[in-house]
Design a protein around this motif. Structure first.
Motif, PDB file in Angstrom:
ATOM      1  N   LEU A  50      17.923  -2.727  15.534  1.00 35.44           N
ATOM      2  CA  LEU A  50      17.414  -2.680  14.171  1.00 35.44           C
ATOM      3  C   LEU A  50      18.355  -3.456  13.254  1.00 35.44           C
ATOM      4  O   LEU A  50      19.525  -3.665  13.584  1.00 35.44           O
ATOM      5  CB  LEU A  50      17.277  -1.229  13.718  1.00 35.44           C
ATOM      6  CG  LEU A  50      16.330  -0.366  14.563  1.00 35.44           C
ATOM      7  CD1 LEU A  50      16.299   1.063  14.043  1.00 35.44           C
ATOM      8  CD2 LEU A  50      14.929  -0.961  14.577  1.00 35.44           C
ATOM      9  N   PRO A 101      11.535  -4.063  17.568  1.00 35.89           N
ATOM     10  CA  PRO A 101      11.126  -4.118  16.162  1.00 35.89           C
ATOM     11  C   PRO A 101      10.446  -5.431  15.824  1.00 35.89           C
ATOM     12  O   PRO A 101      10.731  -6.480  16.413  1.00 35.89           O
ATOM     13  CB  PRO A 101      12.457  -3.970  15.405  1.00 35.89           C
ATOM     14  CG  PRO A 101      13.486  -4.499  16.347  1.00 35.89           C
ATOM     15  CD  PRO A 101      13.011  -4.148  17.724  1.00 35.89           C
ATOM     16  N   PHE A 105      10.938  -6.318  10.240  1.00 36.12           N
ATOM     17  CA  PHE A 105      11.063  -4.860  10.240  1.00 36.12           C
ATOM     18  C   PHE A 105      11.537  -4.321   8.898  1.00 36.12           C
ATOM     19  O   PHE A 105      11.119  -3.240   8.465  1.00 36.12           O
ATOM     20  CB  PHE A 105      12.021  -4.430  11.351  1.00 36.12           C
ATOM     21  CG  PHE A 105      12.271  -2.947  11.399  1.00 36.12           C
ATOM     22  CD1 PHE A 105      11.383  -2.108  12.055  1.00 36.12           C
ATOM     23  CD2 PHE A 105      13.387  -2.385  10.784  1.00 36.12           C
ATOM     24  CE1 PHE A 105      11.600  -0.731  12.101  1.00 36.12           C
ATOM     25  CE2 PHE A 105      13.619  -1.024  10.829  1.00 36.12           C
ATOM     26  CZ  PHE A 105      12.717  -0.191  11.486  1.00 36.12           C
ATOM     27  N   VAL A 106      12.410  -5.023   8.225  1.00 31.45           N
ATOM     28  CA  VAL A 106      12.931  -4.545   6.937  1.00 31.45           C
ATOM     29  C   VAL A 106      11.787  -4.308   5.958  1.00 31.45           C
ATOM     30  O   VAL A 106      11.808  -3.350   5.181  1.00 31.45           O
ATOM     31  CB  VAL A 106      13.950  -5.545   6.362  1.00 31.45           C
ATOM     32  CG1 VAL A 106      14.349  -5.164   4.941  1.00 31.45           C
ATOM     33  CG2 VAL A 106      15.189  -5.616   7.242  1.00 31.45           C
ATOM     34  N   ASN A 108       8.284  -4.099   6.914  1.00 32.68           N
ATOM     35  CA  ASN A 108       7.129  -3.334   7.394  1.00 32.68           C
ATOM     36  C   ASN A 108       7.465  -2.153   8.299  1.00 32.68           C
ATOM     37  O   ASN A 108       6.583  -1.342   8.608  1.00 32.68           O
ATOM     38  CB  ASN A 108       6.137  -4.253   8.113  1.00 32.68           C
ATOM     39  CG  ASN A 108       6.749  -4.970   9.311  1.00 32.68           C
ATOM     40  OD1 ASN A 108       7.620  -4.457  10.008  1.00 32.68           O
ATOM     41  ND2 ASN A 108       6.271  -6.190   9.584  1.00 32.68           N
ATOM     42  N   ARG A 109       8.696  -2.082   8.800  1.00 31.39           N
ATOM     43  CA  ARG A 109       9.179  -0.994   9.656  1.00 31.39           C
ATOM     44  C   ARG A 109       8.349  -0.819  10.938  1.00 31.39           C
ATOM     45  O   ARG A 109       8.316   0.250  11.541  1.00 31.39           O
ATOM     46  CB  ARG A 109       9.267   0.338   8.899  1.00 31.39           C
ATOM     47  CG  ARG A 109      10.159   0.272   7.676  1.00 31.39           C
ATOM     48  CD  ARG A 109      10.611   1.643   7.229  1.00 31.39           C
ATOM     49  NE  ARG A 109      11.437   2.310   8.232  1.00 31.39           N
ATOM     50  CZ  ARG A 109      12.737   2.068   8.429  1.00 31.39           C
ATOM     51  NH1 ARG A 109      13.357   1.163   7.702  1.00 31.39           N
ATOM     52  NH2 ARG A 109      13.407   2.751   9.342  1.00 31.39           N
ATOM     53  N   ARG A 131       4.843   2.594  12.742  1.00 33.82           N
ATOM     54  CA  ARG A 131       5.915   2.508  11.756  1.00 33.82           C
ATOM     55  C   ARG A 131       6.988   3.543  12.093  1.00 33.82           C
ATOM     56  O   ARG A 131       6.675   4.694  12.384  1.00 33.82           O
ATOM     57  CB  ARG A 131       5.374   2.742  10.344  1.00 33.82           C
ATOM     58  CG  ARG A 131       4.559   1.572   9.834  1.00 33.82           C
ATOM     59  CD  ARG A 131       4.013   1.789   8.428  1.00 33.82           C
ATOM     60  NE  ARG A 131       3.351   0.585   7.957  1.00 33.82           N
ATOM     61  CZ  ARG A 131       2.109   0.231   8.251  1.00 33.82           C
ATOM     62  NH1 ARG A 131       1.383   1.022   9.049  1.00 33.82           N
ATOM     63  NH2 ARG A 131       1.590  -0.884   7.795  1.00 33.82           N
ATOM     64  N   SER A 133       9.897   5.840  10.815  1.00 30.22           N
ATOM     65  CA  SER A 133      10.236   6.479   9.541  1.00 30.22           C
ATOM     66  C   SER A 133      11.599   6.014   9.047  1.00 30.22           C
ATOM     67  O   SER A 133      12.452   5.574   9.825  1.00 30.22           O
ATOM     68  CB  SER A 133      10.209   7.994   9.686  1.00 30.22           C
ATOM     69  OG  SER A 133      11.185   8.426  10.623  1.00 30.22           O
ATOM     70  N   ASP A 134      11.813   6.151   7.744  1.00 25.88           N
ATOM     71  CA  ASP A 134      13.064   5.693   7.138  1.00 25.88           C
ATOM     72  C   ASP A 134      14.281   6.365   7.750  1.00 25.88           C
ATOM     73  O   ASP A 134      15.352   5.750   7.851  1.00 25.88           O
ATOM     74  CB  ASP A 134      13.053   5.948   5.627  1.00 25.88           C
ATOM     75  CG  ASP A 134      12.069   5.055   4.887  1.00 25.88           C
ATOM     76  OD1 ASP A 134      11.653   4.032   5.472  1.00 25.88           O
ATOM     77  OD2 ASP A 134      11.709   5.376   3.739  1.00 25.88           O
ATOM     78  N   LEU A 136      14.472   7.314  10.843  1.00 20.42           N
ATOM     79  CA  LEU A 136      14.464   6.969  12.283  1.00 20.42           C
ATOM     80  C   LEU A 136      14.139   8.159  13.177  1.00 20.42           C
ATOM     81  O   LEU A 136      14.503   8.171  14.355  1.00 20.42           O
ATOM     82  CB  LEU A 136      15.808   6.362  12.718  1.00 20.42           C
ATOM     83  CG  LEU A 136      16.379   5.225  11.877  1.00 20.42           C
ATOM     84  CD1 LEU A 136      17.678   4.702  12.504  1.00 20.42           C
ATOM     85  CD2 LEU A 136      15.381   4.097  11.727  1.00 20.42           C
TER      86      LEU A 136
END
Length: 381
Positions: A50, A101, A105-106, A108-109, A131, A133-134, A136
């Motif tokens: 990531l 990823p 990724f930054v 759209n995750r 996606r 989650s923020d 992880l």
């Protein structure tokens, strides 16, 4: 001419059984140490990095609980990522495969995951995206992008490697399903092929069978046995793959054009495991030749071109994990040619499943066992 001779083996200053940060490995072009990043993983199959330096690690035998996070500080989280599909089939070579990823990724995750889907009696390699989650901890809004159109009941040769190329295309490698290898010569199904998609799972208009005439729209090439390495050359931009041969004949191939036939099982440099002959032919008109092959087989696994700064003499070399061979093969390249080989980490005596270049410039590998580890190669000062 394809070279199959081996360069000098890796020399160790101390025995691998006492691995520590002080053990220096001396090789032809660089000296390094091996550090343990994480351990006690259940058949770790792949690593995905990531942007913040955290890692997504898949455990092949972990099923729906097999997606793990190693934080940027090297801490392996105890709890797996939730939200994985419940239909992951774990059976010998089948299970959870790659997790990569999206290049953006930054923003759209999005994470792309391949796995063996279905039941033991009828399963296939599938690809989903979701996606992350923020924090992880969970996958959200998972959707299936692709599934092989031919079910198998065998427990081997699933492929499963994912690659995003520099143009944003999404590639997925597939195997011949073991007992179904004659289907690798039939591009109308996905068995034994390399497929190419847009990032939403749609078919690029310039795929060789995009209109469905003569082959499945997703297919880019066919005649493959079991692609286990899928990378893009950092200078030439060519897609490289490598695949398991039978008993002998593991191959490295390049993909300059679409619609090509790589020959399996009509041509091969190997034989059946029982010693019987698959075919007498090593080449045939209309079928591609590998640019490198291993005889005897090393059971090649994950691979990465080295693109970091920590080992300047290794720039653009291809690093390939070996399962049966229990080493990392460094293939020295000159453009789209392999010009030499060196075996690394033989004395570690562990099956190597995946190899990646980390964003820190170090080389990361996973060991293939139910007490598997994530290791990294760092320069010896």
């Amino acid at each position: 001419m394809i070279r199959t001779t081996l360069a000098a083996s890796l020399l160790l200053t101390v025995s691998a059984g006492a691995l520590s940060a002080q053990d220096v490995y001396e090789t032809e072009q660089a000296n390094f140490r091996v550090e343990t990043v994480a351990e006690d993983l259940n058949m770790p199959w792949s690593i995905g990095f990531l942007p913040d330096g955290a890692m997504i690690v898949t455990e092949r035998d972990g099923g729906s609980q097999g997606l793990r996070i190693i934080d940027a500080d090297g801490h392996l989280r105890a709890e797996p990522v939730t939200g994985m599909p419940e239909d992951v089939v774990v059976n010998r070579q089948g299970g959870l495969f790659d997790a990569i990823p999206h290049p953006d990724f930054v923003e759209n995750r999005l994470v792309y995951i391949s796995y063996a889907q279905g039941t033991r009696e009828a399963h296939r390699t599938a690809l989903i995206r979701a996606r992350l989650s923020d924090d992880l901890t969970a996958l959200e809004d998972a959707e299936e992008l692709f599934a092989v159109n031919y079910d198998i009941a065998t427990n081997r040769h699933h492929g499963g490697k994912i690659l995003f190329d520099r143009d944003g295309y999404l590639w997925l490698s597939l195997g011949d399903g073991g007992n179904h290898y004659d289907e690798a010569q039939n591009p109308e199904n996905h068995i034994g092929t390399l497929i190419r998609l847009n990032d939403d799972g749609s078919v690029p208009s310039d795929n060789p069978f995009a209109d469905g005439d003569g082959g499945a729209p997703e297919v880019w090439s066919y005649g493959h046995r079991n692609i286990q390495g899928l990378v893009q050359h950092p200078e030439t931009g060519t897609i490289w793959s490598h695949e398991h041969g039978p008993r002998g004949g593991d191959e490295v191939n390049i993909h300059r054009e679409s619609g090509l036939n790589y020959g399996w099982p009509e041509i091969t440099y190997g034989i059946e495991y029982d010693g019987s002959i698959i075919t007498e032919d090593r080449e045939r008109e209309g079928m591609e030749q590998p640019i490198w092959y291993w005889t005897p087989s090393i059971a090649n696994s994950g691979a990465a071109f080295y693109t970091g700064d920590a080992f300047p003499h290794w720039q653009n070399d291809l690093f390939v994990g070996a399962l049966a061979g229990m080493h990392v093969a460094r293939l020295e390249t000159d453009g789209d040619r392999v010009i030499g080989q060196e075996r690394l980490l033989e004395d570690l005596e562990e099956r190597i499943r995946d190899v990646r270049t980390g964003p820190d410039g170090y080389i990361y590998i996973t060991t293939d066992s139910d007490e598997g580890r994530v290791l990294r190669l760092v320069p010896a000062e």
